[in-house]
Design a protein around this motif. Structure first.
Motif, PDB file in Angstrom:
ATOM      1  N   GLY A  71      12.773-130.493 -20.655  1.00  7.74           N
ATOM      2  CA  GLY A  71      13.636-131.348 -21.451  1.00  7.74           C
ATOM      3  C   GLY A  71      13.763-130.849 -22.878  1.00  7.74           C
ATOM      4  O   GLY A  71      12.833-130.249 -23.427  1.00  7.74           O
ATOM      5  N   SER A  72      14.909-131.080 -23.489  1.00  2.00           N
ATOM      6  CA  SER A  72      15.106-130.714 -24.886  1.00  2.00           C
ATOM      7  C   SER A  72      16.038-131.727 -25.538  1.00  2.00           C
ATOM      8  O   SER A  72      16.801-132.426 -24.862  1.00  2.00           O
ATOM      9  CB  SER A  72      15.673-129.301 -25.023  1.00  2.00           C
ATOM     10  N   PHE A  73      15.990-131.788 -26.865  1.00  2.81           N
ATOM     11  CA  PHE A  73      16.773-132.757 -27.627  1.00  2.81           C
ATOM     12  C   PHE A  73      17.489-132.061 -28.769  1.00  2.81           C
ATOM     13  O   PHE A  73      16.905-131.220 -29.466  1.00  2.81           O
ATOM     14  CB  PHE A  73      15.853-133.847 -28.186  1.00  2.81           C
ATOM     15  N   ILE A  74      18.760-132.413 -28.950  1.00  5.82           N
ATOM     16  CA  ILE A  74      19.531-131.946 -30.104  1.00  5.82           C
ATOM     17  C   ILE A  74      20.013-133.177 -30.847  1.00  5.82           C
ATOM     18  O   ILE A  74      20.734-134.004 -30.277  1.00  5.82           O
ATOM     19  CB  ILE A  74      20.731-131.077 -29.683  1.00  5.82           C
ATOM     20  N   ARG A  75      19.611-133.289 -32.092  1.00 11.21           N
ATOM     21  CA  ARG A  75      20.008-134.453 -32.887  1.00 11.21           C
ATOM     22  C   ARG A  75      21.380-134.216 -33.498  1.00 11.21           C
ATOM     23  O   ARG A  75      21.650-133.156 -34.069  1.00 11.21           O
ATOM     24  CB  ARG A  75      18.985-134.712 -33.998  1.00 11.21           C
ATOM     25  N   ALA A  76      22.254-135.214 -33.374  1.00 15.86           N
ATOM     26  CA  ALA A  76      23.590-135.081 -33.938  1.00 15.86           C
ATOM     27  C   ALA A  76      24.278-136.432 -34.008  1.00 15.86           C
ATOM     28  O   ALA A  76      24.021-137.322 -33.188  1.00 15.86           O
ATOM     29  CB  ALA A  76      24.445-134.131 -33.096  1.00 15.86           C
ATOM     30  N   ASP A  77      25.144-136.574 -34.986  1.00 11.82           N
ATOM     31  CA  ASP A  77      26.076-137.698 -35.048  1.00 11.82           C
ATOM     32  C   ASP A  77      27.343-137.236 -34.338  1.00 11.82           C
ATOM     33  O   ASP A  77      28.147-136.493 -34.898  1.00 11.82           O
ATOM     34  CB  ASP A  77      26.366-138.067 -36.503  1.00 11.82           C
ATOM     35  N   VAL A  78      27.511-137.655 -33.101  1.00 15.24           N
ATOM     36  CA  VAL A  78      28.602-137.122 -32.285  1.00 15.24           C
ATOM     37  C   VAL A  78      29.935-137.824 -32.545  1.00 15.24           C
ATOM     38  O   VAL A  78      30.902-137.588 -31.825  1.00 15.24           O
ATOM     39  CB  VAL A  78      28.248-137.141 -30.781  1.00 15.24           C
ATOM     40  N   SER A  79      29.987-138.645 -33.600  1.00 16.27           N
ATOM     41  CA  SER A  79      31.287-139.146 -34.050  1.00 16.27           C
ATOM     42  C   SER A  79      31.952-138.138 -34.979  1.00 16.27           C
ATOM     43  O   SER A  79      33.129-138.299 -35.328  1.00 16.27           O
ATOM     44  CB  SER A  79      31.139-140.488 -34.769  1.00 16.27           C
ATOM     45  N   LEU A  80      31.213-137.095 -35.362  1.00 18.30           N
ATOM     46  CA  LEU A  80      31.721-136.094 -36.300  1.00 18.30           C
ATOM     47  C   LEU A  80      32.029-134.791 -35.567  1.00 18.30           C
ATOM     48  O   LEU A  80      31.146-134.177 -34.963  1.00 18.30           O
ATOM     49  CB  LEU A  80      30.708-135.845 -37.416  1.00 18.30           C
ATOM     50  N   MET A  81      33.268-134.348 -35.655  1.00 19.13           N
ATOM     51  CA  MET A  81      33.681-133.129 -34.966  1.00 19.13           C
ATOM     52  C   MET A  81      32.947-131.914 -35.510  1.00 19.13           C
ATOM     53  O   MET A  81      32.616-130.980 -34.766  1.00 19.13           O
ATOM     54  CB  MET A  81      35.196-132.927 -35.101  1.00 19.13           C
ATOM     55  N   SER A  82      32.663-131.904 -36.816  1.00 20.43           N
ATOM     56  CA  SER A  82      31.969-130.765 -37.419  1.00 20.43           C
ATOM     57  C   SER A  82      30.571-130.612 -36.837  1.00 20.43           C
ATOM     58  O   SER A  82      30.111-129.477 -36.608  1.00 20.43           O
ATOM     59  CB  SER A  82      31.892-130.942 -38.941  1.00 20.43           C
ATOM     60  N   GLU A  83      29.885-131.719 -36.587  1.00 26.18           N
ATOM     61  CA  GLU A  83      28.546-131.629 -36.003  1.00 26.18           C
ATOM     62  C   GLU A  83      28.612-131.168 -34.552  1.00 26.18           C
ATOM     63  O   GLU A  83      27.747-130.423 -34.082  1.00 26.18           O
ATOM     64  CB  GLU A  83      27.822-132.973 -36.108  1.00 26.18           C
ATOM     65  N   ILE A  84      29.627-131.600 -33.836  1.00 27.73           N
ATOM     66  CA  ILE A  84      29.778-131.164 -32.441  1.00 27.73           C
ATOM     67  C   ILE A  84      29.962-129.648 -32.396  1.00 27.73           C
ATOM     68  O   ILE A  84      29.339-128.962 -31.567  1.00 27.73           O
ATOM     69  CB  ILE A  84      30.959-131.886 -31.775  1.00 27.73           C
ATOM     70  N   ARG A  85      30.783-129.125 -33.288  1.00 28.56           N
ATOM     71  CA  ARG A  85      30.985-127.666 -33.313  1.00 28.56           C
ATOM     72  C   ARG A  85      29.684-126.932 -33.602  1.00 28.56           C
ATOM     73  O   ARG A  85      29.434-125.858 -33.053  1.00 28.56           O
ATOM     74  CB  ARG A  85      32.047-127.301 -34.355  1.00 28.56           C
ATOM     75  N   THR A  86      28.877-127.494 -34.464  1.00 26.99           N
ATOM     76  CA  THR A  86      27.618-126.844 -34.832  1.00 26.99           C
ATOM     77  C   THR A  86      26.614-126.864 -33.687  1.00 26.99           C
ATOM     78  O   THR A  86      26.016-125.832 -33.345  1.00 26.99           O
ATOM     79  CB  THR A  86      27.001-127.537 -36.061  1.00 26.99           C
ATOM     80  N   ILE A  87      26.427-128.021 -33.080  1.00 27.89           N
ATOM     81  CA  ILE A  87      25.353-128.132 -32.087  1.00 27.89           C
ATOM     82  C   ILE A  87      25.695-127.472 -30.762  1.00 27.89           C
ATOM     83  O   ILE A  87      24.799-127.009 -30.052  1.00 27.89           O
ATOM     84  CB  ILE A  87      24.940-129.597 -31.857  1.00 27.89           C
ATOM     85  N   THR A  88      26.962-127.407 -30.417  1.00 28.06           N
ATOM     86  CA  THR A  88      27.306-126.783 -29.134  1.00 28.06           C
ATOM     87  C   THR A  88      26.977-125.293 -29.128  1.00 28.06           C
ATOM     88  O   THR A  88      26.790-124.707 -28.058  1.00 28.06           O
ATOM     89  CB  THR A  88      28.790-126.995 -28.790  1.00 28.06           C
ATOM     90  N   LYS A  89      26.868-124.706 -30.305  1.00 27.29           N
ATOM     91  CA  LYS A  89      26.483-123.292 -30.381  1.00 27.29           C
ATOM     92  C   LYS A  89      25.035-123.085 -29.953  1.00 27.29           C
ATOM     93  O   LYS A  89      24.624-121.965 -29.641  1.00 27.29           O
ATOM     94  CB  LYS A  89      26.696-122.765 -31.806  1.00 27.29           C
ATOM     95  N   LYS A  90      24.246-124.168 -29.936  1.00 26.13           N
ATOM     96  CA  LYS A  90      22.840-124.071 -29.543  1.00 26.13           C
ATOM     97  C   LYS A  90      22.658-124.105 -28.023  1.00 26.13           C
ATOM     98  O   LYS A  90      21.564-123.838 -27.529  1.00 26.13           O
ATOM     99  CB  LYS A  90      22.045-125.213 -30.170  1.00 26.13           C
ATOM    100  N   ILE A  91      23.702-124.469 -27.307  1.00 32.83           N
ATOM    101  CA  ILE A  91      23.612-124.616 -25.856  1.00 32.83           C
ATOM    102  C   ILE A  91      24.003-123.300 -25.187  1.00 32.83           C
ATOM    103  O   ILE A  91      25.075-122.754 -25.463  1.00 32.83           O
ATOM    104  CB  ILE A  91      24.522-125.761 -25.380  1.00 32.83           C
ATOM    105  N   LYS A  92      23.162-122.811 -24.338  1.00 32.64           N
ATOM    106  CA  LYS A  92      23.369-121.485 -23.733  1.00 32.64           C
ATOM    107  C   LYS A  92      23.772-121.540 -22.265  1.00 32.64           C
ATOM    108  O   LYS A  92      24.216-120.531 -21.707  1.00 32.64           O
ATOM    109  CB  LYS A  92      22.092-120.641 -23.880  1.00 32.64           C
ATOM    110  N   ALA A  93      23.624-122.694 -21.629  1.00 31.64           N
ATOM    111  CA  ALA A  93      24.013-122.824 -20.217  1.00 31.64           C
ATOM    112  C   ALA A  93      24.265-124.291 -19.926  1.00 31.64           C
ATOM    113  O   ALA A  93      23.567-125.174 -20.449  1.00 31.64           O
ATOM    114  CB  ALA A  93      22.927-122.283 -19.300  1.00 31.64           C
TER     115      ALA A  93
END
Length: 295
Positions: A71-93
């Protein structure tokens, strides 16, 4: 109609037979349906890699203690498009993308700091951006990428869209905001599935049914109490874990393309197919809305 224990047994059998454990990303995974999905997929397939995304780190830590090393956790405010762009780069599969973030807001005109309608940011725009950012991984999934947007596939109705106020830039009622979210989720999966490059990805809009979650707790009491009373009297509300079993059941049997799913994981067949003009207009509006937040 299958009972939940039969569905659970079938889910466990199918998941155990996969050529490799799935990589599952659950947005809104720290509470409610998302939390139930993360824990249920882990129970059915302990080898599954489960990433939960949300704001509540303490809730996430409690879930991670149950998910174990996968299991893993990524913290983000997913109401913000800028944060979504940032955190999706951390996902590899990703093999299964679950979009369960959402809000029921009586303030249909509330805006995010990116000047996007707050309810639509969670219930629609952010979901599309997650899909868009993760589509390369979904297309490359050896298991066949699946996306499920959990909202209300039973009530999506294009005739209730105000095409002159799609992003709710001008004030509107609570019901208009809800109807837009339902209909937009219906239409966008039709559009995405129609694109040739997405031919090996499955897109699902689901209705979870009445689930025991905290989503209605912030509503005014005169709305909150009748909803809870109806659920209690009719015994309609199910646990998030039971809801997840049926959703997983639907995901595992889903084909490529798009479909609408009910609370038992079965296909809703009486849906209207939107015309090309509607789909294109929604896509252009969506791209413009989420692109304006790009740096």
């Amino acid at each position: 109609m299958a009972a939940v224990h039969d569905v659970a047994a079938s889910n466990a059998q199918i998941l155990s037979s996969l050529q490799s454990p799935p990589h599952v990303v659950v947005v809104g995974g720290t509470s409610g349906i998302g939390r139930g999905f993360a824990l249920t997929i882990n129970r059915l397939c302990p080898a599954a890699h489960v990433t939960i995304i949300g704001r509540n780190e303490s809730a996430a830590n409690e879930i991670l203690s149950q998910l174990g090393s996968n299991g893993s956790f990524i913290r983000a405010d997913v109401s913000l498009m800028s944060e979504i762009r940032t955190i999706t780069k951390k996902i590899k599969a990703v093999d299964i993308l679950v979009l369960s973030q959402g809000v029921i807001s009586m303030d249909a005109f509330a805006r995010t700091k990116e000047n996007i309608n707050y309810a639509l940011a969670l219930n629609y725009y952010g979901r599309v951006l997650f899909i868009e950012e993760l589509l390369p991984l979904l297309r490359a999934s050896p298991l066949g990428g699946k996306v499920i947007s959990v909202l209300n596939s039973k009530k999506g109705d294009p005739s209730k869209i105000n095409w002159n106020n799609m992003g709710l830039e001008t004030k509107c009622s609570f019901l208009v905001a809800i109807n837009h979210a339902f209909a937009f989720n219906d239409l966008i999966i039709q559009y995405l599935a129609s694109q040739p490059e997405n031919s090996n990805v499955g897109f699902i809009h689901s209705f979870p049914g009445h689930v025991k979650t905290p989503i209605i707790d912030n509503l005014p009491f005169y709305i909150r109490l009748p909803i809870k009373a109806v659920g209690a009297i009719r015994r309609l509300a199910v646990s998030p874990d039971e809801c997840a079993e049926f959703m997983i059941h639907g995901i595992l049997k889903a084909e490529k393309g798009y479909l609408y799913m009910d609370e038992k994981g079965e296909t809703i067949t009486n849906k209207t197919v939107a015309n090309e003009e509607m789909l294109q207009k929604l896509w252009e509006h969506t791209r413009e809305s989420i692109s304006c937040t790009a740096s």
